[in-house]
Write an enzyme that holds these catalytic residues in place. Structure first.
Site, PDB file in Angstrom:
ATOM      1  N   LYS A  68       0.822  -1.183   0.000  1.00 41.74           N
ATOM      2  CA  LYS A  68       0.000   0.000   0.000  1.00 41.74           C
ATOM      3  C   LYS A  68       0.873   1.256   0.000  1.00 41.74           C
ATOM      4  O   LYS A  68       0.464   2.301  -0.445  1.00 41.74           O
ATOM      5  CB  LYS A  68      -0.876   0.022   1.254  1.00 41.74           C
ATOM      6  CG  LYS A  68      -1.884  -1.076   1.337  1.00 41.74           C
ATOM      7  CD  LYS A  68      -2.666  -0.901   2.672  1.00 41.74           C
ATOM      8  CE  LYS A  68      -3.636  -2.022   2.898  1.00 41.74           C
ATOM      9  NZ  LYS A  68      -4.284  -1.875   4.242  1.00 41.74           N
ATOM     10  N   GLU A 133       7.823   2.042  -6.030  1.00 44.59           N
ATOM     11  CA  GLU A 133       7.823   1.605  -4.631  1.00 44.59           C
ATOM     12  C   GLU A 133       8.195   2.790  -3.743  1.00 44.59           C
ATOM     13  O   GLU A 133       9.031   3.609  -4.110  1.00 44.59           O
ATOM     14  CB  GLU A 133       8.838   0.458  -4.516  1.00 44.59           C
ATOM     15  CG  GLU A 133       9.285   0.051  -3.137  1.00 44.59           C
ATOM     16  CD  GLU A 133       8.234  -0.647  -2.304  1.00 44.59           C
ATOM     17  OE1 GLU A 133       7.248   0.014  -1.958  1.00 44.59           O
ATOM     18  OE2 GLU A 133       8.428  -1.836  -1.981  1.00 44.59           O
ATOM     19  N   ASP A 137      14.509  -0.846   1.601  1.00 45.73           N
ATOM     20  CA  ASP A 137      15.312  -0.927   2.823  1.00 45.73           C
ATOM     21  C   ASP A 137      16.474  -1.893   2.590  1.00 45.73           C
ATOM     22  O   ASP A 137      17.511  -1.517   2.068  1.00 45.73           O
ATOM     23  CB  ASP A 137      14.393  -1.361   3.970  1.00 45.73           C
ATOM     24  CG  ASP A 137      15.091  -1.413   5.312  1.00 45.73           C
ATOM     25  OD1 ASP A 137      16.283  -1.094   5.379  1.00 45.73           O
ATOM     26  OD2 ASP A 137      14.434  -1.772   6.299  1.00 45.73           O
ATOM     27  N   THR A 138      16.320  -3.152   2.942  1.00 45.87           N
ATOM     28  CA  THR A 138      17.390  -4.120   2.682  1.00 45.87           C
ATOM     29  C   THR A 138      17.470  -4.467   1.198  1.00 45.87           C
ATOM     30  O   THR A 138      18.483  -4.977   0.737  1.00 45.87           O
ATOM     31  CB  THR A 138      17.135  -5.428   3.452  1.00 45.87           C
ATOM     32  OG1 THR A 138      15.910  -5.997   2.979  1.00 45.87           O
ATOM     33  CG2 THR A 138      17.041  -5.190   4.944  1.00 45.87           C
ATOM     34  N   GLY A 139      16.401  -4.197   0.478  1.00 52.47           N
ATOM     35  CA  GLY A 139      16.370  -4.518  -0.942  1.00 52.47           C
ATOM     36  C   GLY A 139      15.816  -5.904  -1.241  1.00 52.47           C
ATOM     37  O   GLY A 139      15.634  -6.265  -2.393  1.00 52.47           O
ATOM     38  N   THR A 141      12.815  -7.132  -0.774  1.00 60.91           N
ATOM     39  CA  THR A 141      11.511  -7.056  -1.432  1.00 60.91           C
ATOM     40  C   THR A 141      11.681  -6.755  -2.916  1.00 60.91           C
ATOM     41  O   THR A 141      11.103  -7.432  -3.764  1.00 60.91           O
ATOM     42  CB  THR A 141      10.656  -5.943  -0.782  1.00 60.91           C
ATOM     43  OG1 THR A 141      10.596  -6.189   0.620  1.00 60.91           O
ATOM     44  CG2 THR A 141       9.266  -5.916  -1.353  1.00 60.91           C
ATOM     45  N   LYS A 165      17.145   3.315   1.770  1.00 60.36           N
ATOM     46  CA  LYS A 165      17.946   3.405   2.996  1.00 60.36           C
ATOM     47  C   LYS A 165      19.397   3.068   2.719  1.00 60.36           C
ATOM     48  O   LYS A 165      19.701   2.088   2.042  1.00 60.36           O
ATOM     49  CB  LYS A 165      17.383   2.457   4.051  1.00 60.36           C
ATOM     50  CG  LYS A 165      16.132   3.017   4.682  1.00 60.36           C
ATOM     51  CD  LYS A 165      15.775   2.289   5.938  1.00 60.36           C
ATOM     52  CE  LYS A 165      14.361   2.653   6.335  1.00 60.36           C
ATOM     53  NZ  LYS A 165      13.857   1.820   7.413  1.00 60.36           N
ATOM     54  N   PHE A 186      13.371   4.441  10.919  1.00 65.12           N
ATOM     55  CA  PHE A 186      12.030   4.041  10.492  1.00 65.12           C
ATOM     56  C   PHE A 186      11.171   5.267  10.257  1.00 65.12           C
ATOM     57  O   PHE A 186      10.920   6.046  11.168  1.00 65.12           O
ATOM     58  CB  PHE A 186      11.390   3.097  11.504  1.00 65.12           C
ATOM     59  CG  PHE A 186      10.211   2.375  10.931  1.00 65.12           C
ATOM     60  CD1 PHE A 186      10.402   1.258  10.124  1.00 65.12           C
ATOM     61  CD2 PHE A 186       8.925   2.819  11.156  1.00 65.12           C
ATOM     62  CE1 PHE A 186       9.320   0.594   9.553  1.00 65.12           C
ATOM     63  CE2 PHE A 186       7.830   2.164  10.587  1.00 65.12           C
ATOM     64  CZ  PHE A 186       8.029   1.049   9.792  1.00 65.12           C
ATOM     65  N   VAL A 187      10.752   5.453   9.024  1.00 66.11           N
ATOM     66  CA  VAL A 187       9.972   6.637   8.672  1.00 66.11           C
ATOM     67  C   VAL A 187       8.531   6.279   8.338  1.00 66.11           C
ATOM     68  O   VAL A 187       8.233   5.164   7.914  1.00 66.11           O
ATOM     69  CB  VAL A 187      10.617   7.397   7.489  1.00 66.11           C
ATOM     70  CG1 VAL A 187      11.925   8.048   7.901  1.00 66.11           C
ATOM     71  CG2 VAL A 187      10.826   6.484   6.291  1.00 66.11           C
TER      72      VAL A 187
HETATM   73  P1  5GP Z   1      13.135  -4.470   2.222  1.00 72.73           P
HETATM   74  O1  5GP Z   1      12.702  -5.779   1.644  1.00 72.73           O
HETATM   75  O2  5GP Z   1      13.821  -3.587   1.225  1.00 72.73           O
HETATM   76  O3  5GP Z   1      13.933  -4.639   3.465  1.00 72.73           O
HETATM   77  O4  5GP Z   1      11.836  -3.751   2.733  1.00 72.73           O
HETATM   78  C1  5GP Z   1      11.031  -2.999   1.916  1.00 72.73           C
HETATM   79  C2  5GP Z   1       9.663  -2.834   2.538  1.00 72.73           C
HETATM   80  O5  5GP Z   1       9.777  -2.649   3.942  1.00 72.73           O
HETATM   81  C3  5GP Z   1       8.970  -1.629   2.039  1.00 72.73           C
HETATM   82  O6  5GP Z   1       8.148  -1.984   0.971  1.00 72.73           O
HETATM   83  C4  5GP Z   1       8.174  -1.148   3.230  1.00 72.73           C
HETATM   84  O7  5GP Z   1       6.927  -1.791   3.235  1.00 72.73           O
HETATM   85  C5  5GP Z   1       8.936  -1.631   4.412  1.00 72.73           C
HETATM   86  N1  5GP Z   1       9.796  -0.613   5.060  1.00 72.73           N
HETATM   87  C6  5GP Z   1      11.146  -0.612   5.121  1.00 72.73           C
HETATM   88  N2  5GP Z   1      11.612   0.440   5.791  1.00 72.73           N
HETATM   89  C7  5GP Z   1      10.532   1.139   6.188  1.00 72.73           C
HETATM   90  C8  5GP Z   1      10.370   2.361   6.931  1.00 72.73           C
HETATM   91  O8  5GP Z   1      11.299   3.049   7.368  1.00 72.73           O
HETATM   92  N3  5GP Z   1       9.082   2.760   7.130  1.00 72.73           N
HETATM   93  C9  5GP Z   1       8.004   2.064   6.670  1.00 72.73           C
HETATM   94  N4  5GP Z   1       6.808   2.551   6.934  1.00 72.73           N
HETATM   95  N5  5GP Z   1       8.129   0.917   5.974  1.00 72.73           N
HETATM   96  C10 5GP Z   1       9.379   0.462   5.722  1.00 72.73           C
END
Ligand code: 5GP
Length: 217
Positions: A68, A133, A137-139, A141, A165, A186-187
């Site tokens: 979302k 998107e 964050d970690t990438g 996803t 990030k 965390f935002v």
């Molecule tokens: P990744 O797989 O890159 O670690 O995480 C990506 C997903 O984590 C994003 O699609 C989002 O849903 C969530 N996410 C990561 N960091 C944040 C953050 O700082 N705030 C929020 N609200 N969601 C985050």
């Protein structure tokens, strides 16, 4: 560099004081600062739209909006692409499809990624695709999603991420258009949630300790 790293927000950036802006009063104790004001998000989005219009040589693109969190960024980005097209003679025909992913519980990334809705993406065959998107964050996803999208054999895949990030070994090739590179905090706001709260906040803000506690599940 402006495309790949975006506007770089340093580790020591404290954000703006809450009293300098307006925001929904019910979040008063739940956020520490206004990290990126809504207006700046909009101006940066305009710039990203320009990069995209310049890069996409086809006259149509398939936009894949990651729900979302991505709905606001996607809507605003598409609006900017449309306005750019109307004011030049390069009009990109954009179509949009929605995909929903979930990997977070509270503020922690979990291992398993779920694709909810629109699993069959066969309409992407031969198309130029733009994945939109809100935050990388970690990438994990984005890597998973990119792989999934590529199995449907699109002509090309690009990724727009409003926020990325900063991490020591981050993969800079994962996101083609970056709005802002931010520290590991965390935002919330601008459709980014914490357990479904804060989507009704325009600015991108840093959640406070008490906010985290209050909305924990
Ligand atoms: P990744 O797989 O890159 O670690 O995480 C990506 C997903 O984590 C994003 O699609 C989002 O849903 C969530 N996410 C990561 N960091 C944040 C953050 O700082 N705030 C929020 N609200 N969601 C985050």
């Amino acid at each position: 560099a402006g495309k790949k790293r975006g506007i770089v927000i340093k580790d020591d950036w404290p954000g703006y004081g809450l009293d300098l802006f307006t925001y929904p009063e019910h979040y008063h104790d739940d956020i520490d600062s206004v990290y990126i004001p809504h207006g700046v998000v909009m101006n940066r989005t305009e710039r990203l739209a320009r990069y995209i219009v310049d890069d996409f040589v086809d006259d149509d693109i398939m936009v894949l909006c990651v729900l979302k969190g991505g709905y606001k960024f996607c809507a605003d980005l598409m609006e900017c692409i449309k306005v750019l097209g109307c004011n030049s003679n390069k009009y990109l025909e954009t179509r949009v499809e929605f995909i929903r992913l979930k990997s977070y519980l509270n503020d922690q990334s979990t291992e398993d990624l779920h694709i909810i809705g629109s699993r069959d993406l066969s309409f992407l065959l031969g198309k130029s695709v733009l994945i939109v998107e809100a935050i990388v964050d970690t990438g994990k996803t984005m890597k998973t999603l990119r792989k999934h999208v590529e199995t449907f054999q699109p002509k090309m895949v690009k990724v727009a991420g409003l926020l990325v990030k900063r991490a020591p070994n981050m993969d800079e090739n994962l996101t083609d258009y970056v709005g802002f590179e931010i520290p590991n905090r965390f935002v919330v706001g601008y459709a980014l949630d914490y357990n479904e709260y804060f989507r009704d906040l325009n600015h991108i803000c840093v959640i406070s300790k008490s906010g985290k506690q209050k909305y924990k599940v």
